[in-house]
Design a protein around this motif. Structure first.
Motif, PDB file in Angstrom:
ATOM      1  N   PHE A 140       0.834  -1.208   0.000  1.00 19.96           N
ATOM      2  CA  PHE A 140       0.000   0.000   0.000  1.00 19.96           C
ATOM      3  C   PHE A 140       0.868   1.256   0.000  1.00 19.96           C
ATOM      4  N   ARG A 141       2.057   1.164   0.547  1.00 22.95           N
ATOM      5  CA  ARG A 141       2.941   2.320   0.568  1.00 22.95           C
ATOM      6  C   ARG A 141       3.705   2.464  -0.749  1.00 22.95           C
ATOM      7  N   ASN A 142       4.182   1.356  -1.297  1.00 18.91           N
ATOM      8  CA  ASN A 142       5.040   1.420  -2.474  1.00 18.91           C
ATOM      9  C   ASN A 142       4.262   1.439  -3.782  1.00 18.91           C
ATOM     10  N   GLU A 143       3.062   0.852  -3.817  1.00 17.84           N
ATOM     11  CA  GLU A 143       2.308   0.734  -5.065  1.00 17.84           C
ATOM     12  C   GLU A 143       1.086   1.645  -5.122  1.00 17.84           C
ATOM     13  N   ARG A 144       0.859   2.469  -4.093  1.00 13.33           N
ATOM     14  CA  ARG A 144      -0.248   3.425  -4.086  1.00 13.33           C
ATOM     15  C   ARG A 144      -1.590   2.712  -4.319  1.00 13.33           C
ATOM     16  N   LEU A 145      -1.961   1.885  -3.377  1.00 12.09           N
ATOM     17  CA  LEU A 145      -3.164   1.070  -3.520  1.00 12.09           C
ATOM     18  C   LEU A 145      -4.328   1.572  -2.688  1.00 12.09           C
ATOM     19  N   VAL A 146      -4.244   2.802  -2.188  1.00 17.51           N
ATOM     20  CA  VAL A 146      -5.392   3.425  -1.529  1.00 17.51           C
ATOM     21  C   VAL A 146      -6.178   4.171  -2.612  1.00 17.51           C
ATOM     22  N   LEU A 147      -7.339   3.652  -2.985  1.00 21.44           N
ATOM     23  CA  LEU A 147      -8.096   4.150  -4.137  1.00 21.44           C
ATOM     24  C   LEU A 147      -9.307   4.938  -3.672  1.00 21.44           C
ATOM     25  N   LEU A 148      -9.500   6.119  -4.280  1.00 13.21           N
ATOM     26  CA  LEU A 148     -10.623   6.987  -3.948  1.00 13.21           C
ATOM     27  C   LEU A 148     -11.330   7.406  -5.230  1.00 13.21           C
ATOM     28  N   LYS A 149     -12.642   7.258  -5.269  1.00 12.32           N
ATOM     29  CA  LYS A 149     -13.437   7.722  -6.406  1.00 12.32           C
ATOM     30  C   LYS A 149     -13.947   9.123  -6.090  1.00 12.32           C
ATOM     31  N   MET A 150     -13.562  10.087  -6.932  1.00  9.43           N
ATOM     32  CA  MET A 150     -13.939  11.472  -6.710  1.00  9.43           C
ATOM     33  C   MET A 150     -15.268  11.770  -7.392  1.00  9.43           C
ATOM     34  N   SER A 151     -15.904  12.808  -6.961  1.00 11.92           N
ATOM     35  CA  SER A 151     -17.208  13.172  -7.505  1.00 11.92           C
ATOM     36  C   SER A 151     -17.048  13.868  -8.843  1.00 11.92           C
ATOM     37  N   GLY A 152     -18.112  13.810  -9.640  1.00 15.99           N
ATOM     38  CA  GLY A 152     -18.114  14.497 -10.924  1.00 15.99           C
ATOM     39  C   GLY A 152     -17.188  13.830 -11.923  1.00 15.99           C
ATOM     40  N   ALA A 153     -16.591  14.687 -12.767  1.00 15.51           N
ATOM     41  CA  ALA A 153     -15.703  14.188 -13.816  1.00 15.51           C
ATOM     42  C   ALA A 153     -14.254  14.130 -13.375  1.00 15.51           C
ATOM     43  N   SER A 154     -13.980  14.366 -12.110  1.00 15.90           N
ATOM     44  CA  SER A 154     -12.606  14.336 -11.614  1.00 15.90           C
ATOM     45  C   SER A 154     -12.068  12.913 -11.666  1.00 15.90           C
ATOM     46  N   LEU A 175      -3.495   6.817  -3.920  1.00 13.56           N
ATOM     47  CA  LEU A 175      -2.584   7.352  -2.919  1.00 13.56           C
ATOM     48  C   LEU A 175      -1.806   6.238  -2.247  1.00 13.56           C
ATOM     49  N   SER A 176      -0.658   6.602  -1.701  1.00 12.41           N
ATOM     50  CA  SER A 176       0.081   5.686  -0.841  1.00 12.41           C
ATOM     51  C   SER A 176      -0.401   5.855   0.591  1.00 12.41           C
ATOM     52  N   SER A 177      -0.034   4.927   1.445  1.00 10.48           N
ATOM     53  CA  SER A 177      -0.468   5.016   2.839  1.00 10.48           C
ATOM     54  C   SER A 177       0.136   6.230   3.535  1.00 10.48           C
ATOM     55  N   GLU A 178       1.273   6.739   3.033  1.00  9.76           N
ATOM     56  CA  GLU A 178       1.896   7.912   3.635  1.00  9.76           C
ATOM     57  C   GLU A 178       1.225   9.208   3.206  1.00  9.76           C
ATOM     58  N   GLU A 179       0.394   9.159   2.160  1.00  7.13           N
ATOM     59  CA  GLU A 179      -0.280  10.354   1.660  1.00  7.13           C
ATOM     60  C   GLU A 179      -1.758  10.417   2.068  1.00  7.13           C
ATOM     61  N   ALA A 180      -2.268   9.368   2.691  1.00  3.68           N
ATOM     62  CA  ALA A 180      -3.700   9.282   3.007  1.00  3.68           C
ATOM     63  C   ALA A 180      -3.919   9.565   4.489  1.00  3.68           C
ATOM     64  N   TRP A 181      -5.132  10.062   4.801  1.00  7.74           N
ATOM     65  CA  TRP A 181      -5.507  10.311   6.189  1.00  7.74           C
ATOM     66  C   TRP A 181      -6.956   9.881   6.396  1.00  7.74           C
ATOM     67  N   TRP A 182      -7.264   9.523   7.662  1.00 10.21           N
ATOM     68  CA  TRP A 182      -8.595   9.014   7.963  1.00 10.21           C
ATOM     69  C   TRP A 182      -9.608  10.134   8.133  1.00 10.21           C
ATOM     70  N   HIS A 212      -5.213   7.941 -16.319  1.00 10.24           N
ATOM     71  CA  HIS A 212      -6.557   8.243 -15.839  1.00 10.24           C
ATOM     72  C   HIS A 212      -6.557   8.462 -14.338  1.00 10.24           C
ATOM     73  N   TRP A 213      -5.603   7.866 -13.636  1.00  7.80           N
ATOM     74  CA  TRP A 213      -5.484   8.069 -12.198  1.00  7.80           C
ATOM     75  C   TRP A 213      -4.759   9.369 -11.897  1.00  7.80           C
ATOM     76  N   SER A 214      -5.044   9.949 -10.747  1.00  7.00           N
ATOM     77  CA  SER A 214      -4.295  11.108 -10.268  1.00  7.00           C
ATOM     78  C   SER A 214      -3.870  10.843  -8.836  1.00  7.00           C
ATOM     79  N   GLY A 215      -2.776  11.456  -8.423  1.00 10.38           N
ATOM     80  CA  GLY A 215      -2.290  11.295  -7.066  1.00 10.38           C
ATOM     81  C   GLY A 215      -2.647  12.495  -6.214  1.00 10.38           C
ATOM     82  N   LEU A 216      -1.924  12.634  -5.124  1.00 13.52           N
ATOM     83  CA  LEU A 216      -2.124  13.786  -4.247  1.00 13.52           C
ATOM     84  C   LEU A 216      -1.460  14.989  -4.903  1.00 13.52           C
ATOM     85  N   ASP A 217      -2.269  15.824  -5.534  1.00 14.94           N
ATOM     86  CA  ASP A 217      -1.756  16.976  -6.268  1.00 14.94           C
ATOM     87  C   ASP A 217      -1.481  18.129  -5.316  1.00 14.94           C
TER      88      ASP A 217
END
Length: 547
Positions: free
Chosen positions: A204-218, A223-230, A288-293
């Motif tokens: 989850f840290r090295n392969e960015r396996l925390v997946l989030l579906k954003m609203s709209g057309a975004s 994200l990696s586990s180091e970039e995500a928060w609860w 098609h994916w985006s990270g923590l911009d």
């Protein structure tokens, strides 16, 4: 009479080494023959599995542990071949089954009766459904989800070959599919040892396996586990760009999984966002994916105007300073401005660009940069060599032109003295006798036109130059024809070698074909023997019943 005949036939078959009755060992040998022959006939496997299930129903103890193990490794799946039963399930879990690439046996054997279900579930111990997926299989499904979402962004409403749903349907179900995988991973990882669990958590840290579906057309976030928060701290609760990235908003029922196993940050506060801004970032290809911009963090009034996020050397810009000086004298008459000026980062020659990349990704980018520089250096060297070769060819052609006979003498600017061959050719064209020297020719035939001799000499010299050019062209054509002949000879030799190899391959193919035919013939013979035995046994039983 028939019983004696059947007994004699049975004893004869025993002496030949042929089994007279069904046994686990005999049916296992049949499965081995089918596997060795590469059979894709599912009906043959169904017949064997049905007989095995019937034997098990009659006597569950008829199979020893070794035979049970061999049966569990001889499961035929159409399109996949023979594989262990632990790599299959009986029921089909739909989209998750497809992502995990685990075959569902009920889709192939369910229509052949309850004996098939008994064989797979009770005899060889096939997993009932996706509930039995181990952690490696679920992690593979999560990785494939990332890949297939990328593919779905290009297919749209179309359903690619082999897909259970369309590309747009996969994009719409991203959140629910990821939730199902995370929920099953939560259970599967807890069954592992601490070392095994740590290996999965690092993915989850090295392969960015925390997946989030954003609203709209975004585009969705990866994200990696180091970039995500609860959750988000109260001081940033009104900041939508930070709040929408909180996992609590997407997976409220998986708090223990993300905080206890994946180890994401518990709360997003100013200090965490400042740390993420200070991380190095490298360019990444558009997907098609985006990270923590950086805009997710930096485009915040509450963050931009905070002194905690200003660089140590930050200074107010000149236009804001002038505006502040101009309004200083109006402070007595005008009310003080309550709004703070917008944050402006300092102008530097090398501005700091925050990034969200791991050390491994940075090392990979550096390696690609070194390879690119090496390719560019080799390309420059190749071009320099081509330029040097072109200049050498030009110099050689220039020397060839300089060695030709000149049209005019360079020292006097008058026509050059023609050669003896030229004089003889000119004499023949004008009907004059050929002489050895120029003086004799002029003495015998005085010229009445002083300019006519110069023109004749010039024409003769031009013809001589043309002869030299034609000779050079002939030499070039000969060299080209020689090189072409050598190339044709090399091609012919290569063709002969390939034909020889093709002949050897055909001979080997014939031998393999003969072996396959022999194996197929043996299998048919054994199947006919078994069929005759079954028919005789059934006839004998019917006779006994009738008697």
């Amino acid at each position: 009479g028939d019983a004696d005949m059947l007994g004699k036939a049975s004893r004869c078959l025993e002496r030949l080494g042929v089994a007279n009755e069904l046994s686990p060992g005999g049916l296992l040998r049949v499965l081995e023959l089918l596997k060795a022959a590469g059979s894709e006939d599912i009906s043959a496997y169904v017949d064997v599995y049905r007989q095995l299930a019937q034997l098990h129903l009659n006597d569950p103890k008829v199979f020893c542990d070794l035979e049970s193990f061999l049966l569990s490794t001889a499961i035929f799946v159409p399109g996949r071949g023979v594989m262990p039963v632990k790599q299959c399930t009986w029921q089909d879990a739909g989209l998750l089954q497809w992502l995990a690439e685990v075959p569902a046996l009920a889709a192939h054997y369910g229509r052949h009766g309850p004996l098939m279900e008994h064989f797979f579930l009770r005899m060889v111990g096939a997993p009932q459904s996706a509930d039995a997926f181990p952690a490696p299989v679920l992690l593979h499904a999560l990785r494939r989800l990332v890949e297939q979402v990328e593919e779905a962004s290009r297919t749209g409403e179309e359903t690619p070959a082999g897909w259970p749903i369309s590309g747009q349907a996969l994009l719409d179900s991203l959140q629910s599919t990821a939730r199902e995988i995370y929920t099953r991973l939560d259970v599967a990882i807890r069954k592992l040892t601490s070392d095994q669990a740590a290996a999965f958590i690092s993915c989850f840290r090295n392969e960015r396996l925390v997946l989030l579906k954003m609203s709209g057309a975004s585009p969705p976030k990866r994200l990696s586990s180091e970039e995500a928060w609860w959750r988000v701290a109260s001081e940033l609760a009104d900041v939508d760009s930070v709040r929408v990235l909180a996992l609590q908003e997407h997976y409220p029922e998986l708090e223990e999984f993300f905080l206890g196993i994946v180890k994401v940050h518990t709360e997003a506060n100013r200090e965490l966002l400042k740390t993420l801004l200070d991380r190095p970032m490298a360019e990444s290809p558009l997907t098609h994916w985006s990270g923590l911009d950086v805009s997710d963090i930096e485009d915040l009034g509450v963050v931009q105007t905070s002194s905690n996020f200003r660089p140590p050397d930050w200074q107010q810009s000149s236009d804001l300073a002038e505006a502040a000086g101009a309004t200083e004298g109006m402070a007595e008459t005008a009310p003080a401005e309550t709004e703070r000026p917008s944050f402006r980062p300092p102008r530097r020659s090398n501005p700091h660009v925050p990034a969200m990349r791991t050390r491994e990704e940075l090392e990979e980018i550096e390696r690609e940069e070194r390879e690119r520089e090496e390719r560019e250096r080799e390309e420059r060297e190749r071009r320099a060599q081509e330029e040097e070769r072109r200049r050498s060819e030009q110099a050689w052609r220039q020397r060839q032109r300089d060695n030709r006979v000149p049209l005019y003498a360079p020292d006097r600017g008058v026509p050059a003295e023609p050669s003896a061959e030229t004089r003889r050719r000119d004499a023949g064209q004008h009907g004059q006798p050929a002489t050895g020297t120029s003086g004799e020719a002029h003495a015998e035939t005085p010229s009445t036109d002083p300019g006519g001799g110069a023109e004749a000499h010039e024409e003769a010299t031009e013809e001589h130059v043309d002869d030299n050019e034609a000779h050079e062209e002939d030499e070039g054509e000969d060299m080209f024809e020689q090189a072409e002949a050598e190339t044709v000879q090399e091609f012919q030799q290569r063709i002969e070698e390939l034909e020889k190899q093709a002949k050897e391959y055909r001979q080997q193919s014939y031998r393999l074909r003969e072996q396959w035919v022999q194996v197929d013939s043996d299998a048919d013979r054994y199947m006919n023997i078994l069929r005759q035995f079954f028919e005789a046994d059934a006839s004998l039983r019917s006779d006994e019943t009738a008697g």
